[in-house]
Write a protein that holds these residues in place. Sequence first.
Motif, PDB file in Angstrom:
ATOM      1  N   THR A  95       0.809  -1.207   0.000  1.00  0.00           N
ATOM      2  CA  THR A  95       0.000   0.000   0.000  1.00  0.00           C
ATOM      3  C   THR A  95       0.848   1.265   0.000  1.00  0.00           C
ATOM      4  O   THR A  95       0.350   2.322  -0.291  1.00  0.00           O
ATOM      5  N   SER A 131      -3.559   1.637  -7.356  1.00  0.00           N
ATOM      6  CA  SER A 131      -2.154   2.022  -7.345  1.00  0.00           C
ATOM      7  C   SER A 131      -1.598   1.565  -8.687  1.00  0.00           C
ATOM      8  O   SER A 131      -2.324   1.008  -9.507  1.00  0.00           O
ATOM      9  N   PRO A 163       3.630   3.432  -1.807  1.00  0.00           N
ATOM     10  CA  PRO A 163       4.226   3.453  -3.135  1.00  0.00           C
ATOM     11  C   PRO A 163       5.723   3.189  -3.085  1.00  0.00           C
ATOM     12  O   PRO A 163       6.424   3.679  -2.210  1.00  0.00           O
ATOM     13  N   ALA A 185      -1.735   6.021  -4.634  1.00  0.00           N
ATOM     14  CA  ALA A 185      -3.012   5.444  -5.062  1.00  0.00           C
ATOM     15  C   ALA A 185      -4.005   6.541  -5.436  1.00  0.00           C
ATOM     16  O   ALA A 185      -4.023   7.611  -4.828  1.00  0.00           O
ATOM     17  N   GLU A 234       6.460   3.999  -8.087  1.00  0.00           N
ATOM     18  CA  GLU A 234       5.015   3.898  -8.026  1.00  0.00           C
ATOM     19  C   GLU A 234       4.395   5.208  -7.566  1.00  0.00           C
ATOM     20  O   GLU A 234       4.849   5.828  -6.616  1.00  0.00           O
TER      21      GLU A 234
END
Length: 146
Positions: free
Chosen positions: A2, A74, A4, A11, A8
């Motif tokens: 959850t 995400s 990043p 989300a 990434e």
Amino acid sequence: MTTPGPREKPAVTLLESRFTRNDMPRLRLLVEQYAGREGLPDPRRGEFVVAMDAVAVNAVEEPGDAGTLVLQRSDSHLLCRIQDLGHDCGDLTATDPDPPDPGPGPIGRPAGHGLWLAGRLTDDITIDSGPRGVMVTLAARLPHRA
């Protein structure tokens, strides 16, 4: 998962809804539509909806009779956070190899195995319990997008 990673992005919230028992059909339909739009293929999409439903039903059968759902994407996962508006339930787990004997549920009916089932139908499940209720986060890996 959850948080990043280095590449990434944070989300993105797709859906946020407070719900009661009467909202369950609408909630199932919305989660299925968003999951399909975000690229979660069948049969994983159906399993994700069943897992969400199992956890959400637990939320509306507990004290408070309502919950909140936040669906997020995400880079690599579809996340569904469901919070009941009940009480702290102590340490909960969805990793037991066999479903526990839950004992009697609300109104004398047998209690379900929602968390156990959700843990088997998703790639990851986290459960946090505190004074504001129980927060369950379900995660399904999304296929790589080029």
